[in-house]
Scaffold this active site. Structure first.
Site, PDB file in Angstrom:
ATOM      1  N   ASP A   6       0.791  -1.250   0.000  1.00  0.00           N
ATOM      2  CA  ASP A   6       0.000   0.000   0.000  1.00  0.00           C
ATOM      3  C   ASP A   6       0.818   1.293   0.000  1.00  0.00           C
ATOM      4  O   ASP A   6       0.547   2.212   0.790  1.00  0.00           O
ATOM      5  CB  ASP A   6      -0.959   0.006   1.208  1.00  0.00           C
ATOM      6  CG  ASP A   6      -1.981  -1.128   1.141  1.00  0.00           C
ATOM      7  OD1 ASP A   6      -1.888  -1.959   0.231  1.00  0.00           O
ATOM      8  OD2 ASP A   6      -2.871  -1.177   2.018  1.00  0.00           O
ATOM      9  N   ASP A  22      -4.679  -0.760  -1.440  1.00  0.00           N
ATOM     10  CA  ASP A  22      -5.999  -0.562  -0.874  1.00  0.00           C
ATOM     11  C   ASP A  22      -6.827   0.021  -2.022  1.00  0.00           C
ATOM     12  O   ASP A  22      -6.396   0.982  -2.669  1.00  0.00           O
ATOM     13  CB  ASP A  22      -5.853   0.447   0.277  1.00  0.00           C
ATOM     14  CG  ASP A  22      -6.832   0.241   1.401  1.00  0.00           C
ATOM     15  OD1 ASP A  22      -7.291  -0.899   1.608  1.00  0.00           O
ATOM     16  OD2 ASP A  22      -7.146   1.230   2.095  1.00  0.00           O
ATOM     17  N   HIS A  29     -10.660   0.909  -2.731  1.00  0.00           N
ATOM     18  CA  HIS A  29     -12.035   0.963  -2.236  1.00  0.00           C
ATOM     19  C   HIS A  29     -13.002   1.580  -3.237  1.00  0.00           C
ATOM     20  O   HIS A  29     -12.650   2.543  -3.921  1.00  0.00           O
ATOM     21  CB  HIS A  29     -12.100   1.821  -0.967  1.00  0.00           C
ATOM     22  CG  HIS A  29     -11.281   1.330   0.184  1.00  0.00           C
ATOM     23  ND1 HIS A  29     -11.275   0.020   0.595  1.00  0.00           N
ATOM     24  CD2 HIS A  29     -10.450   1.991   1.036  1.00  0.00           C
ATOM     25  CE1 HIS A  29     -10.477  -0.096   1.653  1.00  0.00           C
ATOM     26  NE2 HIS A  29      -9.957   1.081   1.926  1.00  0.00           N
ATOM     27  N   SER A  38     -15.582   1.413   5.352  1.00  0.00           N
ATOM     28  CA  SER A  38     -14.577   1.915   6.295  1.00  0.00           C
ATOM     29  C   SER A  38     -14.559   3.441   6.359  1.00  0.00           C
ATOM     30  O   SER A  38     -13.840   4.009   7.186  1.00  0.00           O
ATOM     31  CB  SER A  38     -13.187   1.397   5.931  1.00  0.00           C
ATOM     32  OG  SER A  38     -12.665   2.083   4.809  1.00  0.00           O
ATOM     33  N   HIS A  76     -10.384   7.348   1.427  1.00  0.00           N
ATOM     34  CA  HIS A  76      -9.005   7.152   0.972  1.00  0.00           C
ATOM     35  C   HIS A  76      -8.969   6.013  -0.041  1.00  0.00           C
ATOM     36  O   HIS A  76      -9.835   5.130  -0.031  1.00  0.00           O
ATOM     37  CB  HIS A  76      -8.092   6.816   2.164  1.00  0.00           C
ATOM     38  CG  HIS A  76      -8.439   5.507   2.810  1.00  0.00           C
ATOM     39  ND1 HIS A  76      -9.468   5.388   3.723  1.00  0.00           N
ATOM     40  CD2 HIS A  76      -7.943   4.254   2.643  1.00  0.00           C
ATOM     41  CE1 HIS A  76      -9.570   4.130   4.103  1.00  0.00           C
ATOM     42  NE2 HIS A  76      -8.663   3.409   3.458  1.00  0.00           N
ATOM     43  N   LYS A 108      -7.136  -4.968  -2.646  1.00  0.00           N
ATOM     44  CA  LYS A 108      -7.925  -5.522  -1.538  1.00  0.00           C
ATOM     45  C   LYS A 108      -8.959  -4.514  -1.059  1.00  0.00           C
ATOM     46  O   LYS A 108      -8.844  -3.319  -1.335  1.00  0.00           O
ATOM     47  CB  LYS A 108      -7.023  -5.955  -0.385  1.00  0.00           C
ATOM     48  CG  LYS A 108      -6.332  -4.811   0.268  1.00  0.00           C
ATOM     49  CD  LYS A 108      -5.500  -5.273   1.421  1.00  0.00           C
ATOM     50  CE  LYS A 108      -4.387  -4.279   1.675  1.00  0.00           C
ATOM     51  NZ  LYS A 108      -4.869  -2.903   1.851  1.00  0.00           N
ATOM     52  N   GLU A 164     -14.502  -4.704   4.929  1.00  0.00           N
ATOM     53  CA  GLU A 164     -13.153  -4.199   5.176  1.00  0.00           C
ATOM     54  C   GLU A 164     -12.190  -5.375   5.192  1.00  0.00           C
ATOM     55  O   GLU A 164     -12.517  -6.450   5.709  1.00  0.00           O
ATOM     56  CB  GLU A 164     -13.097  -3.454   6.515  1.00  0.00           C
ATOM     57  CG  GLU A 164     -11.722  -2.934   6.907  1.00  0.00           C
ATOM     58  CD  GLU A 164     -11.143  -1.903   5.943  1.00  0.00           C
ATOM     59  OE1 GLU A 164     -11.058  -2.198   4.729  1.00  0.00           O
ATOM     60  OE2 GLU A 164     -10.766  -0.816   6.400  1.00  0.00           O
ATOM     61  N   ALA A 170       0.023   0.188   6.490  1.00  0.00           N
ATOM     62  CA  ALA A 170       0.603   0.761   7.699  1.00  0.00           C
ATOM     63  C   ALA A 170       0.893  -0.380   8.683  1.00  0.00           C
ATOM     64  O   ALA A 170       0.191  -1.374   8.716  1.00  0.00           O
ATOM     65  CB  ALA A 170      -0.397   1.741   8.330  1.00  0.00           C
ATOM     66  N   CYS A 227      -2.579  -2.951   7.762  1.00  0.00           N
ATOM     67  CA  CYS A 227      -2.370  -3.936   6.697  1.00  0.00           C
ATOM     68  C   CYS A 227      -1.112  -4.770   6.889  1.00  0.00           C
ATOM     69  O   CYS A 227      -1.109  -5.960   6.573  1.00  0.00           O
ATOM     70  CB  CYS A 227      -2.367  -3.241   5.336  1.00  0.00           C
ATOM     71  SG  CYS A 227      -4.050  -2.801   4.846  1.00  0.00           S
TER      72      CYS A 227
END
Ligand code: VGL
Ligand code: ZN
Length: 201
Positions: free
Chosen positions: A23, A65, A67, A73, A84, A109, A116, A144, A148
């Site tokens: 990420d 990531d 989304h 989330s 984000h 993901k 989530e 982070a 993750c």
């Protein structure tokens, strides 16, 4: 070795080793909507690991990531985070200064609005690729530490991979100030081996 956190034994890379870069996306970096403190500092270090793996033609798996705009989330949907890494947005792009190898495989993901996922293993193609390349030792870094990275490392340990945690290439969100330190301690206590770029050869 006396101190587990100061591992200075050299590590020779070879077949079965895979690098996982988690990420490194604009929204997690300075100026991003969910900027991880000091997150930018991991980029040159990860570039160093990437060089080592590419030089030996070893696999590099890069995750993101990814989304939908109405992801659960997000605060607007009742979740904990600002919006984000919305798929296709500038914030979801990889950092421009990350040396993304052409051979790198990319895994998304948390792509479903209602679910989530912090672990890269939530996407089944990730594990399939590890199987394809016959990976047994995973070198894991990125963002982070307390989300993750933690989730992915714990899943990897449960799958019985040997896990090398790149302690110089991770940073934490630290919603609570000790979250990152606690996450590192938990990963090590469960079997991850902390390493730094200097001991790779
Ligand atoms: C992450 C918070 C929200 C991560 C993803 O990649 O660690 N953290 N979404
Ligand atoms: Zn997210």
């Amino acid at each position: 070795m006396t101190n587990k956190r100061k591992n200075t034994d050299k590590i020779e890379l070879g077949k079965g080793d895979a690098l996982i870069v988690i990420d490194i996306q604009n929204d997690f970096l300075s100026g991003g909507s969910l900027a991880v403190p000091e997150g930018d500092q991991v980029i040159p270090v990860l570039n160093g690991y990437i060089d080592q793996f590419i030089n030996r033609q070893l696999p590099v798996l890069v995750t993101r990531d990814w989304h939908p705009a109405n992801h659960c989330s997000f605060i607007r949907q009742g979740g904990p985070w600002p919006e984000h890494c919305i798929a296709g947005s500038k914030g979801a792009e990889f950092a421009a200064d990350l040396h993304l190898p052409v051979s790198a495989k990319i895994f998304s993901k948390a792509t479903e609005a209602g679910q989530e996922d912090y672990s890269d293993f939530a996407n089944p193609t990730f594990k399939e690729q590890l199987d394809n390349v016959e990976a047994s030792r995973l070198f894991i870094g990125g963002l982070a530490t307390d989300y993750c990275v933690l989730s992915t490392v714990l899943d990897a340990l449960n799958y019985h991979y040997k896990v090398l945690l790149l302690t110089d290439a991770i940073r934490a969100v630290n919603v609570r100030p000790q979250d990152g330190e606690n996450a590192i301690n938990e990963m090590i206590q469960k079997g991850a081996i902390p390493i730094t770029l200097a001991i790779i050869r």
